[in-house]
Design a protein around this motif. Structure first.
Motif, PDB file in Angstrom:
ATOM      1  N   LEU A 115       0.931  -1.239  -0.013  1.00  0.00           N
ATOM      2  CA  LEU A 115       0.017  -0.071  -0.102  1.00  0.00           C
ATOM      3  C   LEU A 115       0.850   1.279  -0.056  1.00  0.00           C
ATOM      4  CD1 LEU A 115      -2.817   0.928  -0.032  1.00  0.00           C
ATOM      5  CD2 LEU A 115      -2.725   0.846   2.472  1.00  0.00           C
ATOM      6  N   PRO A 116       1.770   1.549   0.934  1.00  0.00           N
ATOM      7  CA  PRO A 116       2.624   2.684   0.755  1.00  0.00           C
ATOM      8  C   PRO A 116       3.568   2.835  -0.130  1.00  0.00           C
ATOM      9  CG  PRO A 116       3.353   1.301   2.617  1.00  0.00           C
ATOM     10  CD  PRO A 116       2.125   0.473   2.014  1.00  0.00           C
ATOM     11  N   ILE A 117       4.248   1.671  -0.527  1.00  0.00           N
ATOM     12  CA  ILE A 117       5.094   1.958  -1.840  1.00  0.00           C
ATOM     13  C   ILE A 117       4.300   1.980  -3.145  1.00  0.00           C
ATOM     14  CG2 ILE A 117       7.204   0.761  -0.480  1.00  0.00           C
ATOM     15  CD1 ILE A 117       6.592  -1.746  -2.059  1.00  0.00           C
ATOM     16  N   TRP A 118       3.218   1.548  -3.357  1.00  0.00           N
ATOM     17  CA  TRP A 118       2.600   1.484  -4.452  1.00  0.00           C
ATOM     18  C   TRP A 118       1.887   3.043  -4.603  1.00  0.00           C
ATOM     19  CZ3 TRP A 118       2.123  -0.679  -8.825  1.00  0.00           C
ATOM     20  CH2 TRP A 118       1.277  -0.367  -9.965  1.00  0.00           C
ATOM     21  N   LEU A 119       1.233   3.566  -3.581  1.00  0.00           N
ATOM     22  CA  LEU A 119       0.807   4.924  -3.496  1.00  0.00           C
ATOM     23  C   LEU A 119       1.541   6.043  -3.493  1.00  0.00           C
ATOM     24  CD1 LEU A 119      -2.506   4.331  -1.441  1.00  0.00           C
ATOM     25  CD2 LEU A 119      -2.352   4.484  -3.990  1.00  0.00           C
ATOM     26  N   LEU A 120       2.649   5.531  -3.112  1.00  0.00           N
ATOM     27  CA  LEU A 120       4.075   6.714  -3.049  1.00  0.00           C
ATOM     28  C   LEU A 120       5.170   6.466  -3.939  1.00  0.00           C
ATOM     29  CD1 LEU A 120       4.014   7.321   0.779  1.00  0.00           C
ATOM     30  CD2 LEU A 120       2.991   8.672  -0.943  1.00  0.00           C
ATOM     31  N   LYS A 121       4.839   5.709  -5.065  1.00  0.00           N
ATOM     32  CA  LYS A 121       5.821   5.039  -5.995  1.00  0.00           C
ATOM     33  C   LYS A 121       6.692   6.512  -6.615  1.00  0.00           C
ATOM     34  CE  LYS A 121       2.717   3.854  -9.671  1.00  0.00           C
ATOM     35  NZ  LYS A 121       1.535   3.942  -9.144  1.00  0.00           N
ATOM     36  N   GLU A 122       5.809   7.505  -6.994  1.00  0.00           N
ATOM     37  CA  GLU A 122       6.344   8.642  -7.624  1.00  0.00           C
ATOM     38  C   GLU A 122       7.131   9.369  -6.739  1.00  0.00           C
ATOM     39  OE1 GLU A 122       2.756   8.873  -8.505  1.00  0.00           O
ATOM     40  OE2 GLU A 122       3.195   7.549 -10.354  1.00  0.00           O
ATOM     41  N   PRO A 123       6.816   9.864  -5.457  1.00  0.00           N
ATOM     42  CA  PRO A 123       7.739  10.604  -4.448  1.00  0.00           C
ATOM     43  C   PRO A 123       9.080   9.810  -4.352  1.00  0.00           C
ATOM     44  CG  PRO A 123       5.593  10.240  -3.362  1.00  0.00           C
ATOM     45  CD  PRO A 123       5.653   9.847  -4.944  1.00  0.00           C
ATOM     46  N   LEU A 124       8.877   8.349  -4.178  1.00  0.00           N
ATOM     47  CA  LEU A 124       9.940   7.432  -3.819  1.00  0.00           C
ATOM     48  C   LEU A 124      10.861   7.066  -4.879  1.00  0.00           C
ATOM     49  CD1 LEU A 124       8.214   5.453  -1.081  1.00  0.00           C
ATOM     50  CD2 LEU A 124       9.681   7.379  -0.698  1.00  0.00           C
ATOM     51  N   ALA A 125      10.277   7.348  -6.345  1.00  0.00           N
ATOM     52  CA  ALA A 125      11.068   7.296  -7.348  1.00  0.00           C
ATOM     53  C   ALA A 125      11.125   5.481  -7.433  1.00  0.00           C
ATOM     54  CB  ALA A 125      12.403   7.861  -7.601  1.00  0.00           C
ATOM     55  N   LEU A 126       9.977   4.924  -7.443  1.00  0.00           N
ATOM     56  CA  LEU A 126       9.959   3.425  -7.591  1.00  0.00           C
ATOM     57  C   LEU A 126       9.475   2.899  -8.800  1.00  0.00           C
ATOM     58  CD1 LEU A 126       9.017   2.719  -3.891  1.00  0.00           C
ATOM     59  CD2 LEU A 126      11.312   2.564  -4.811  1.00  0.00           C
ATOM     60  N   SER A 127      10.052   1.929  -9.389  1.00  0.00           N
ATOM     61  CA  SER A 127       9.506   1.304 -10.573  1.00  0.00           C
ATOM     62  C   SER A 127       8.618   0.270 -10.182  1.00  0.00           C
ATOM     63  CB  SER A 127      10.490   0.937 -11.556  1.00  0.00           C
ATOM     64  OG  SER A 127      11.057  -0.104 -10.998  1.00  0.00           O
ATOM     65  N   LEU A 128       7.890  -0.375 -11.135  1.00  0.00           N
ATOM     66  CA  LEU A 128       7.099  -1.630 -10.857  1.00  0.00           C
ATOM     67  C   LEU A 128       8.032  -2.801 -10.323  1.00  0.00           C
ATOM     68  CD1 LEU A 128       4.484  -3.214 -10.776  1.00  0.00           C
ATOM     69  CD2 LEU A 128       4.564  -3.672 -13.190  1.00  0.00           C
ATOM     70  N   ILE A 129       9.227  -2.998 -11.068  1.00  0.00           N
ATOM     71  CA  ILE A 129      10.133  -3.784 -10.655  1.00  0.00           C
ATOM     72  C   ILE A 129      10.691  -3.689  -9.165  1.00  0.00           C
ATOM     73  CG2 ILE A 129      12.499  -5.003 -11.205  1.00  0.00           C
ATOM     74  CD1 ILE A 129      11.646  -4.404 -14.155  1.00  0.00           C
ATOM     75  N   ASP A 130      10.936  -2.483  -8.856  1.00  0.00           N
ATOM     76  CA  ASP A 130      11.365  -2.191  -7.744  1.00  0.00           C
ATOM     77  C   ASP A 130      10.307  -2.536  -6.495  1.00  0.00           C
ATOM     78  OD1 ASP A 130      13.847  -0.737  -8.536  1.00  0.00           O
ATOM     79  OD2 ASP A 130      12.808   1.086  -8.597  1.00  0.00           O
ATOM     80  N   ILE A 131       9.281  -2.201  -6.728  1.00  0.00           N
ATOM     81  CA  ILE A 131       7.989  -2.390  -5.775  1.00  0.00           C
ATOM     82  C   ILE A 131       7.978  -3.940  -5.661  1.00  0.00           C
ATOM     83  CG2 ILE A 131       5.435  -2.137  -5.704  1.00  0.00           C
ATOM     84  CD1 ILE A 131       5.595   0.205  -7.009  1.00  0.00           C
ATOM     85  N   MET A 132       7.918  -4.976  -6.687  1.00  0.00           N
ATOM     86  CA  MET A 132       7.919  -5.990  -6.471  1.00  0.00           C
ATOM     87  C   MET A 132       9.042  -6.696  -5.533  1.00  0.00           C
ATOM     88  SD  MET A 132       6.422  -7.500 -10.068  1.00  0.00           S
ATOM     89  CE  MET A 132       7.873  -7.230 -11.121  1.00  0.00           C
ATOM     90  N   LEU A 133      10.319  -6.136  -6.073  1.00  0.00           N
ATOM     91  CA  LEU A 133      11.348  -6.478  -5.213  1.00  0.00           C
ATOM     92  C   LEU A 133      11.500  -6.434  -3.767  1.00  0.00           C
ATOM     93  CD1 LEU A 133      14.171  -5.817  -7.872  1.00  0.00           C
ATOM     94  CD2 LEU A 133      13.450  -8.020  -6.991  1.00  0.00           C
ATOM     95  N   ILE A 134      10.638  -4.883  -3.469  1.00  0.00           N
ATOM     96  CA  ILE A 134      10.709  -4.497  -2.224  1.00  0.00           C
ATOM     97  C   ILE A 134       9.587  -5.428  -1.250  1.00  0.00           C
ATOM     98  CG2 ILE A 134       9.568  -2.661  -0.478  1.00  0.00           C
ATOM     99  CD1 ILE A 134      10.911  -0.857  -2.924  1.00  0.00           C
ATOM    100  N   VAL A 135       8.428  -5.946  -1.922  1.00  0.00           N
ATOM    101  CA  VAL A 135       7.500  -6.525  -1.352  1.00  0.00           C
ATOM    102  C   VAL A 135       7.966  -7.983  -0.945  1.00  0.00           C
ATOM    103  CG1 VAL A 135       5.284  -7.607  -1.559  1.00  0.00           C
ATOM    104  CG2 VAL A 135       5.507  -5.425  -2.202  1.00  0.00           C
ATOM    105  N   ALA A 136       8.691  -8.547  -1.862  1.00  0.00           N
ATOM    106  CA  ALA A 136       9.218  -9.932  -1.506  1.00  0.00           C
ATOM    107  C   ALA A 136      10.214  -9.707  -0.532  1.00  0.00           C
ATOM    108  CB  ALA A 136       9.991 -10.316  -2.948  1.00  0.00           C
ATOM    109  N   LEU A 137      11.333  -8.478  -0.774  1.00  0.00           N
ATOM    110  CA  LEU A 137      12.304  -8.471   0.489  1.00  0.00           C
ATOM    111  C   LEU A 137      11.977  -8.147   1.649  1.00  0.00           C
ATOM    112  CD1 LEU A 137      15.435  -8.140   1.048  1.00  0.00           C
ATOM    113  CD2 LEU A 137      15.222  -5.682   0.365  1.00  0.00           C
ATOM    114  N   PHE A 138      10.889  -7.463   1.956  1.00  0.00           N
ATOM    115  CA  PHE A 138      10.101  -7.022   3.158  1.00  0.00           C
ATOM    116  C   PHE A 138       9.486  -8.682   3.719  1.00  0.00           C
ATOM    117  CE2 PHE A 138       6.557  -5.600   5.834  1.00  0.00           C
ATOM    118  CZ  PHE A 138       7.444  -4.994   6.825  1.00  0.00           C
ATOM    119  N   PHE A 139       9.123  -9.150   2.946  1.00  0.00           N
ATOM    120  CA  PHE A 139       8.220 -10.536   3.351  1.00  0.00           C
ATOM    121  C   PHE A 139       9.555 -11.360   4.023  1.00  0.00           C
ATOM    122  CE2 PHE A 139       7.779 -15.190   2.513  1.00  0.00           C
ATOM    123  CZ  PHE A 139       6.476 -15.351   3.176  1.00  0.00           C
ATOM    124  N   LEU A 140      10.717 -11.600   3.357  1.00  0.00           N
ATOM    125  CA  LEU A 140      11.985 -12.256   3.676  1.00  0.00           C
ATOM    126  C   LEU A 140      12.482 -11.781   4.993  1.00  0.00           C
ATOM    127  CD1 LEU A 140      13.625 -12.887   0.235  1.00  0.00           C
ATOM    128  CD2 LEU A 140      12.397 -14.714   1.871  1.00  0.00           C
TER     129      LEU A 140
END
Length: 167
Positions: A123-148
């Motif tokens: 929720l936060p990384i998707w809705l704040l992807k522009e101010p955080l300069a995140l790409s779709l790949i970044d978002i997928m990797l962050i969710v996976a990394l946070f899970f781990l």
């Protein structure tokens, strides 16, 4: 073969904000115990007989997450408002997961792999992807990394008596 467009610095900032948002309530609970732990749902029960969120979702935890992510944002060069929104959205995702678990009849603080980490990270990384300069790949990797991170660090924090459960 082309390289994947990822921003490691942006991802590191987002993961730091996620750890801050989710770690602050745990640490504040460890320090303060039950003092000022007012439930966000004011003990409201729905028709299914279960609480809206439960006792573990408190105003103290919500405020600590927002304040901590704001501070981490400032230290990371991110706008303070983005940090505050990040904390609020992470906790909204956490409360959404609790709401779903209550509707499924699960007890408070029960484990639900994926549901325990995906909404509060996505929720936060998707809705704040522009101010955080995140790409779709970044978002997928962050969710996976946070899970781990949650899977690997939670048992350690439990053994150190910081968390009440090993998950």
């Amino acid at each position: 073969m082309t390289a994947l467009p990822v921003c490691l610095y942006c991802m590191t900032q987002a993961v730091a904000l996620l750890i801050a948002a989710n770690g602050a309530p745990v640490l504040v609970n460890k320090i303060l115990g039950k003092r000022w732990a007012w439930p966000v749902d004011n003990k409201l029960k729905l028709r299914d007989g279960h609480r809206l969120f439960g006792n573990t979702k408190t105003w103290r935890g919500l405020c600590s997450a927002i304040l901590t992510t704001t501070l981490i944002a400032i230290l990371s060069g991110i706008e303070p408002l983005t940090g505050a929104l990040f904390g609020a959205l992470a906790m909204a995702g956490d409360m959404l997961a609790s709401f779903i678990k209550r509707r499924m009849g699960r007890v408070e603080s029960s484990r639900a792999r994926g549901l325990d980490t995906v909404p509060e990270s996505l929720l936060p990384i998707w809705l704040l992807k522009e101010p955080l300069a995140l790409s779709l790949i970044d978002i997928m990797l962050i969710v996976a990394l946070f899970f781990l991170i949650e899977e690997l660090i939670s048992p350690v924090l439990y053994r150190l008596h910081i968390r009440k459960r090993p998950y």
